[in-house]
Scaffold this motif. Structure first.
Motif, mmCIF file in Angstrom:
data_model
loop_
_atom_site.group_PDB
_atom_site.id
_atom_site.type_symbol
_atom_site.label_atom_id
_atom_site.label_comp_id
_atom_site.label_asym_id
_atom_site.label_seq_id
_atom_site.Cartn_x
_atom_site.Cartn_y
_atom_site.Cartn_z
ATOM 1 N N THR A 27 0.824 -1.209 0.000
ATOM 2 C CA THR A 27 0.000 0.000 0.000
ATOM 3 C C THR A 27 0.861 1.263 0.000
ATOM 4 O OG1 THR A 27 -0.212 -0.248 2.411
ATOM 5 C CG2 THR A 27 -2.025 -1.055 1.058
ATOM 6 N N TRP A 28 2.037 1.206 0.619
ATOM 7 C CA TRP A 28 2.975 2.344 0.540
ATOM 8 C C TRP A 28 3.422 2.550 -0.898
ATOM 9 C CZ3 TRP A 28 8.129 1.770 -1.024
ATOM 10 C CH2 TRP A 28 8.900 2.937 -0.971
ATOM 11 N N TYR A 29 3.719 1.465 -1.590
ATOM 12 C CA TYR A 29 4.199 1.537 -2.967
ATOM 13 C C TYR A 29 3.190 2.250 -3.864
ATOM 14 C CZ TYR A 29 6.410 -0.041 -7.319
ATOM 15 O OH TYR A 29 7.024 -0.094 -8.545
ATOM 16 N N PHE A 30 1.893 1.970 -3.635
ATOM 17 C CA PHE A 30 0.846 2.582 -4.453
ATOM 18 C C PHE A 30 0.269 3.851 -3.831
ATOM 19 C CE2 PHE A 30 0.764 -1.866 -5.910
ATOM 20 C CZ PHE A 30 0.909 -1.653 -7.265
ATOM 21 N N GLY A 31 0.816 4.279 -2.687
ATOM 22 C CA GLY A 31 0.385 5.528 -2.066
ATOM 23 C C GLY A 31 -0.982 5.470 -1.426
ATOM 24 N N LEU A 32 -1.405 4.275 -0.970
ATOM 25 C CA LEU A 32 -2.732 4.137 -0.355
ATOM 26 C C LEU A 32 -2.619 4.111 1.164
ATOM 27 C CD1 LEU A 32 -4.371 1.421 -2.637
ATOM 28 C CD2 LEU A 32 -4.906 3.864 -2.569
ATOM 29 N N PRO A 33 -3.357 4.976 1.873
ATOM 30 C CA PRO A 33 -3.311 4.982 3.344
ATOM 31 C C PRO A 33 -4.180 3.882 3.942
ATOM 32 C CG PRO A 33 -4.731 6.738 2.572
ATOM 33 C CD PRO A 33 -4.180 6.070 1.336
ATOM 34 N N SER A 34 -3.699 2.653 3.936
ATOM 35 C CA SER A 34 -4.449 1.541 4.521
ATOM 36 C C SER A 34 -4.142 1.441 6.015
ATOM 37 C CB SER A 34 -4.094 0.227 3.818
ATOM 38 O OG SER A 34 -2.777 -0.143 4.130
ATOM 39 N N SER A 35 -4.721 0.447 6.673
ATOM 40 C CA SER A 35 -4.594 0.318 8.121
ATOM 41 C C SER A 35 -3.473 -0.632 8.507
ATOM 42 C CB SER A 35 -5.920 -0.192 8.708
ATOM 43 O OG SER A 35 -5.742 -0.547 10.064
ATOM 44 N N SER A 36 -2.425 -0.122 9.146
ATOM 45 C CA SER A 36 -1.356 -0.971 9.666
ATOM 46 C C SER A 36 -1.873 -1.860 10.792
ATOM 47 C CB SER A 36 -0.204 -0.104 10.187
ATOM 48 O OG SER A 36 0.371 0.657 9.149
ATOM 49 N N SER A 37 -2.804 -1.333 11.567
ATOM 50 C CA SER A 37 -3.365 -2.095 12.687
ATOM 51 C C SER A 37 -4.083 -3.337 12.196
ATOM 52 C CB SER A 37 -4.357 -1.224 13.462
ATOM 53 O OG SER A 37 -3.779 0.002 13.792
ATOM 54 N N VAL A 50 14.843 0.138 -3.818
ATOM 55 C CA VAL A 50 15.737 0.570 -4.891
ATOM 56 C C VAL A 50 14.939 0.897 -6.153
ATOM 57 C CG1 VAL A 50 17.557 -0.189 -6.472
ATOM 58 C CG2 VAL A 50 17.774 -0.615 -4.021
ATOM 59 N N ARG A 51 13.977 0.027 -6.501
ATOM 60 C CA ARG A 51 13.149 0.277 -7.681
ATOM 61 C C ARG A 51 12.347 1.556 -7.536
ATOM 62 N NH1 ARG A 51 11.983 -3.674 -11.443
ATOM 63 N NH2 ARG A 51 10.790 -1.965 -12.380
ATOM 64 N N ARG A 52 11.814 1.777 -6.339
ATOM 65 C CA ARG A 52 11.029 2.984 -6.106
ATOM 66 C C ARG A 52 11.900 4.232 -6.239
ATOM 67 N NH1 ARG A 52 6.950 5.081 -7.335
ATOM 68 N NH2 ARG A 52 5.850 3.164 -6.746
ATOM 69 N N LEU A 53 13.115 4.176 -5.684
ATOM 70 C CA LEU A 53 14.015 5.322 -5.783
ATOM 71 C C LEU A 53 14.436 5.563 -7.230
ATOM 72 C CD1 LEU A 53 16.284 4.710 -2.646
ATOM 73 C CD2 LEU A 53 14.529 6.468 -2.928
ATOM 74 N N GLN A 54 14.711 4.486 -7.973
ATOM 75 C CA GLN A 54 15.087 4.625 -9.379
ATOM 76 C C GLN A 54 13.950 5.208 -10.192
ATOM 77 O OE1 GLN A 54 16.264 0.609 -10.340
ATOM 78 N NE2 GLN A 54 18.411 0.961 -9.798
ATOM 79 N N ARG A 55 12.734 4.754 -9.911
ATOM 80 C CA ARG A 55 11.578 5.260 -10.644
ATOM 81 C C ARG A 55 11.362 6.732 -10.360
ATOM 82 N NH1 ARG A 55 5.385 2.884 -10.153
ATOM 83 N NH2 ARG A 55 4.409 4.357 -11.565
ATOM 84 N N VAL A 86 14.130 -9.417 3.629
ATOM 85 C CA VAL A 86 15.047 -8.273 3.615
ATOM 86 C C VAL A 86 15.495 -7.979 2.183
ATOM 87 C CG1 VAL A 86 17.338 -7.478 4.313
ATOM 88 C CG2 VAL A 86 15.829 -8.582 5.984
ATOM 89 N N ALA A 87 15.813 -9.039 1.426
ATOM 90 C CA ALA A 87 16.233 -8.854 0.032
ATOM 91 C C ALA A 87 15.115 -8.238 -0.803
ATOM 92 C CB ALA A 87 16.658 -10.200 -0.563
ATOM 93 N N LEU A 88 13.876 -8.712 -0.594
ATOM 94 C CA LEU A 88 12.737 -8.193 -1.354
ATOM 95 C C LEU A 88 12.471 -6.735 -1.023
ATOM 96 C CD1 LEU A 88 10.373 -8.664 -3.286
ATOM 97 C CD2 LEU A 88 9.034 -9.472 -1.321
ATOM 98 N N VAL A 89 12.527 -6.409 0.266
ATOM 99 C CA VAL A 89 12.299 -5.019 0.683
ATOM 100 C C VAL A 89 13.362 -4.106 0.077
ATOM 101 C CG1 VAL A 89 12.353 -3.447 2.652
ATOM 102 C CG2 VAL A 89 11.071 -5.581 2.801
ATOM 103 N N GLY A 90 14.618 -4.550 0.109
ATOM 104 C CA GLY A 90 15.683 -3.759 -0.491
ATOM 105 C C GLY A 90 15.455 -3.536 -1.976
#
Length: 371
Positions: free
Chosen positions: A95-105, A353-358, A345-349
């Motif tokens: 949801t962070w990747y797509f900018g959606l404010p979903s519920s962490s709880s 990286v992809r988000r920063l490159q984009r 951890v590898a997937l998150v990294g």
């Protein structure tokens, strides 16, 4: 030895979730203050981080609910808790990747319930607790915040309607500093406790604490620190959605939305409800906009947020159950959690990286100058 390794991984994963909760939910706290220019972004985020940290020490009712009222403590294992946390983190990142404010709880609760369902079945899931402590408040809180914010903004406009707009706007911006601070305090009070409850549940399941034990001080301090750091780094994509894409707010609306949201969250915390701050402040923002003019709310964006809310529990439960199934393939030792944690951890990294490159590709020309 294996159980101690798994417990260490669970605590580290729980604090990682708390960190993602902080940067994912930063928008809930600071977006309105930034969008109305009551505070500049750096000051707003810094203030929110400090008050998130302080708020984590004010109550333990929500932590008790998470530890005692969602699943059967006797059936919980550290591996189940680990799988649930991974499910929550994955949904937060999606949801962070797509900018959606979903519920962490709800992502956290869904992840743990999904892992427990795959591991034990429905007998270990406290359906009554989930309905009374999670689902009912999830429905009532945004509606209540919507109504309170609507009434508050109507009252504000009636009181200052005949005054000069300039001084009124400046006054409400000052008011937003206090209402935004209260919202940050409320956010830390409710949200940091969910991680405290999960770590306490893991400590109980591993035999390090008794069933009636209170939350250890080191757990409170570490959870408060993690959510404060996450808040300080911020989730700027979600801030844009919360701050301007739902409605274009004036300072009075921002003040009303923040005040209504913090009041509802603090009341829920008092009764031990693990409330979604995202649900609550989104409802308050829409209420403040709709009370002025229904067309002021961008209902299409609000609808997308609603879809994310509806999907959160089942989606995170599905991921939590899947992670537990994968982990179990490696047996009951520490190998499964170690492999899954390393892959995570590898997937998150990779995602970051992809988000920063984009983002870099969008904002710069081939020569490196600003587009």
């Amino acid at each position: 030895m294996d159980q101690d390794i798994i417990l260490f991984i669970v605590v580290a994963t729980a604090l990682a979730f708390d960190f993602t909760n902080g940067f994912h939910d930063t928008a809930n706290v600071v977006a309105t203050s930034i969008s109305t220019r009551a505070l500049n972004p750096r000051v707003a985020v810094g203030l929110a981080a400090i008050l998130n940290f302080v708020g984590a020490f004010l109550s333990l009712e929500v932590a008790s609910t998470i530890a005692n009222n969602i699943v059967d403590q006797a059936e919980v294992t550290t591996t189940i808790v680990f799988a649930g946390l991974v499910g929550a983190i994955v949904w937060n990142l999606v949801t962070w990747y797509f900018g959606l404010p979903s519920s962490s709880s709800h992502a956290l609760i869904g992840g743990v319930v999904g892992a427990m369902f795959v591991a034990v079945g429905t007998s270990a899931i406290n359906g009554d607790g989930i309905i009374s402590k999670v689902l009912v408040p999830a429905l009532i809180a945004p509606l209540l915040a919507f109504g309170v914010a609507g009434i508050a903004i109507i009252c504000c406009y009636r009181i200052v309607g005949k005054l000069a707009p300039g001084p009124v706007s400046r006054g409400f911006r000052v008011g937003q500093i206090f209402s935004g601070g209260l919202l940050a305090l409320a956010h830390g009070t409710n949200d940091a406790q969910k991680t405290m409850g999960i770590i306490t549940l893991a400590l109980i399941s591993s035999g390090h604490l008794g069933n009636d034990a209170t939350v250890p001080t080191w757990v409170v301090v570490s959870a408060a620190t993690a959510i404060a750091l996450g808040t300080y780094l911020g989730g700027w994509r979600i801030i844009k959605t919360m701050g301007s894409r739902i409605i274009k707010m004036d300072p009075a609306q921002g003040f009303a939305a923040q005040g209504a949201g913090s009041a509802v969250i603090l009341a829920a915390t008092h009764f031990g409800y693990p409330l979604s701050t995202t649900h609550t402040i989104s409802g308050a923002v829409m209420g403040a906009g709709a009370a002025k003019r229904l067309s002021a709310v961008r209902w299409g964006v609000a609808g997308n947020i609603l879809v994310a809310w509806v999907l959160t529990l089942p989606a995170s439960a599905l991921v939590g159950g899947l992670v537990y199934a994968i982990t179990s393939l490696f047996g009951s030792g520490a190998a499964g959690p170690i492999v899954v944690a390393a892959a995570g951890v590898a997937l998150v990294g990779f995602i970051f990286v992809r988000r920063l490159q984009r983002g870099s590709a969008i904002t710069t020309t081939p020569e490196g100058s600003r587009a």
